[in-house]
Design an enzyme around this catalytic site. Sequence first.
Site, short mmCIF file in Angstrom:
data_model
loop_
_atom_site.label_atom_id
_atom_site.label_comp_id
_atom_site.label_asym_id
_atom_site.label_seq_id
_atom_site.Cartn_x
_atom_site.Cartn_y
_atom_site.Cartn_z
N SER A 37 0.82 -1.22 0.00
CA SER A 37 0.00 0.00 0.00
C SER A 37 0.85 1.26 0.00
O SER A 37 1.72 1.43 0.86
CB SER A 37 -0.88 -0.01 1.26
N GLY A 38 0.56 2.17 -0.91
CA GLY A 38 1.27 3.44 -0.94
C GLY A 38 1.05 4.24 0.33
O GLY A 38 2.00 4.81 0.90
N LEU A 39 -0.20 4.28 0.79
CA LEU A 39 -0.50 5.02 2.02
C LEU A 39 0.25 4.43 3.21
O LEU A 39 0.86 5.17 4.00
CB LEU A 39 -2.02 4.98 2.30
N ASP A 49 0.97 10.51 1.93
CA ASP A 49 0.69 9.77 0.70
C ASP A 49 0.40 10.78 -0.42
O ASP A 49 -0.73 10.94 -0.87
CB ASP A 49 -0.50 8.84 0.94
N ASP A 76 1.06 -0.99 -5.12
CA ASP A 76 0.39 0.28 -5.39
C ASP A 76 1.41 1.21 -6.05
O ASP A 76 2.28 1.76 -5.38
CB ASP A 76 -0.08 0.84 -4.04
N ASP A 78 0.82 4.04 -7.45
CA ASP A 78 0.25 5.39 -7.60
C ASP A 78 -0.03 5.64 -9.09
O ASP A 78 -0.53 4.78 -9.77
CB ASP A 78 1.19 6.44 -6.99
N GLU A 105 -2.97 4.22 -11.03
CA GLU A 105 -4.21 5.00 -10.93
C GLU A 105 -4.15 6.20 -11.87
O GLU A 105 -3.07 6.75 -12.13
CB GLU A 105 -4.41 5.46 -9.48
N LYS A 111 0.25 12.98 -6.75
CA LYS A 111 -1.10 12.57 -6.35
C LYS A 111 -1.40 12.99 -4.91
O LYS A 111 -0.49 13.42 -4.18
CB LYS A 111 -1.28 11.05 -6.51
N ASN A 113 -3.71 11.29 -1.59
CA ASN A 113 -4.46 10.09 -1.20
C ASN A 113 -5.95 10.29 -1.49
O ASN A 113 -6.52 11.35 -1.23
CB ASN A 113 -4.24 9.78 0.28
N SER A 114 -6.57 9.24 -2.02
CA SER A 114 -7.97 9.32 -2.48
C SER A 114 -8.95 9.65 -1.36
O SER A 114 -10.06 10.11 -1.65
CB SER A 114 -8.38 7.98 -3.09
N ARG A 148 -6.43 1.49 -12.27
CA ARG A 148 -7.28 1.99 -11.19
C ARG A 148 -7.98 3.27 -11.60
O ARG A 148 -7.32 4.24 -12.01
CB ARG A 148 -6.42 2.21 -9.95
N HIS A 179 -12.48 2.61 -7.47
CA HIS A 179 -12.37 3.11 -6.10
C HIS A 179 -13.53 4.03 -5.78
O HIS A 179 -14.05 4.74 -6.66
CB HIS A 179 -11.04 3.84 -5.93
C1 SPV Z 1 -3.34 2.69 -0.65
O1 SPV Z 1 -3.47 1.76 0.16
O2 SPV Z 1 -2.34 3.39 -0.71
C2 SPV Z 1 -4.41 2.97 -1.61
C3 SPV Z 1 -5.81 2.82 -1.23
O3 SPV Z 1 -4.09 3.45 -2.68
S1 SPV Z 1 -6.37 4.38 -0.72
O4 SPV Z 1 -5.65 4.76 0.47
O5 SPV Z 1 -7.82 4.25 -0.45
O6 SPV Z 1 -6.17 5.34 -1.79
MG MG Z 2 -2.28 4.36 -2.69
#
Ligand code: SPV
Ligand code: MG
Length: 289
Positions: A37-39, A49, A76, A78, A105, A111, A113-114, A148, A179
């Site tokens: 996971s990027g986050l 993130d 991930d 990104d 994505e 970016k 974080n979503s 994504r 997402h």
């Molecule tokens: C992550 O886990 O980094 C994701 C999911 O990309 S989210 O945090 O919902 O963007």
């Molecule tokens: Mg991410």
Amino acid sequence: MRSQICSSSEVSFLMEAHDGLSAAIAERAGFKGLWASGLSIASSLGYRDANEASWSQVVGVVERIVDSSRLPVLVDGDGGFGNFNNARLLARKLRQCGAAGVALEDSCYPKTNSLVGHRHPLADVDEFSGRLRAVKDTVADDLILVARIESFIAGHELDEALSRAHAYADAGSDAILIHSRRSAADEIFAFTRAWQNKLPVVIVPTKYYRTPVSAYRRARISTVIWANHSMRAAIAAMRHVCNRIIAEENTASIEPNIATLDEVFELLRYDELARAEAHYLLHPPDSGQ
Ligand code: SPV
Ligand code: MG
């Protein structure tokens, strides 16, 4: 390997990992695949993130995740850290370090974080499709490519998500990650009804966590990513232990609630090292020499 990341027959789970230890713990718990996971990786490094961690820092962490378990790892990626050229460079490096797949994505660099804030500009469809094609041309079938779609995150309607899904399928993606940041999964199910499983669908139910997995099975969703839960569990546990030690100036009361050192040694397979020492060292530590 492919079936753990995205298969259309039975729903599979990917558990978040952000370092070697969280990867090993997820494997022991019984997960069959990991989400780098990027986050969670950014958070564990003390970054936001928001592409604050460089692509090579992320690859370095992924290398530790891959080495620490035998599970396939979907990374991930990104938005690919730039244009088509950065994306294909990232994909080549991820293939080299043994990742099973990469999710890209359709966001703009840098970016956000979503799930935070409201500024989520989408990439141009054709430009992003070029990023996907470049990755596919570079790594072919050695790395699963998940496209994504962030259009619900950016506030668009279903038709935008669908036309992007078709474009990304045409660009060679193996699966579509759709997402949503709503607390109910209505956007997700609207998408799966219309999409009709043209490619396997991957979801991240961080916000709509009350939806039962049976509903995802009915919608023929391929893959559910539990995206950040080990990282968040670690924050809660570390905060608790720090507060208790500050308050009590002693660790006696927390000992029963934290992992024993034997558990640490077992997770990291110190027994294997002892066997290797007996096998390879001229004078192993226990030989009395
Ligand atoms: C992550 O886990 O980094 C994701 C999911 O990309 S989210 O945090 O919902 O963007
Ligand atoms: Mg991410």
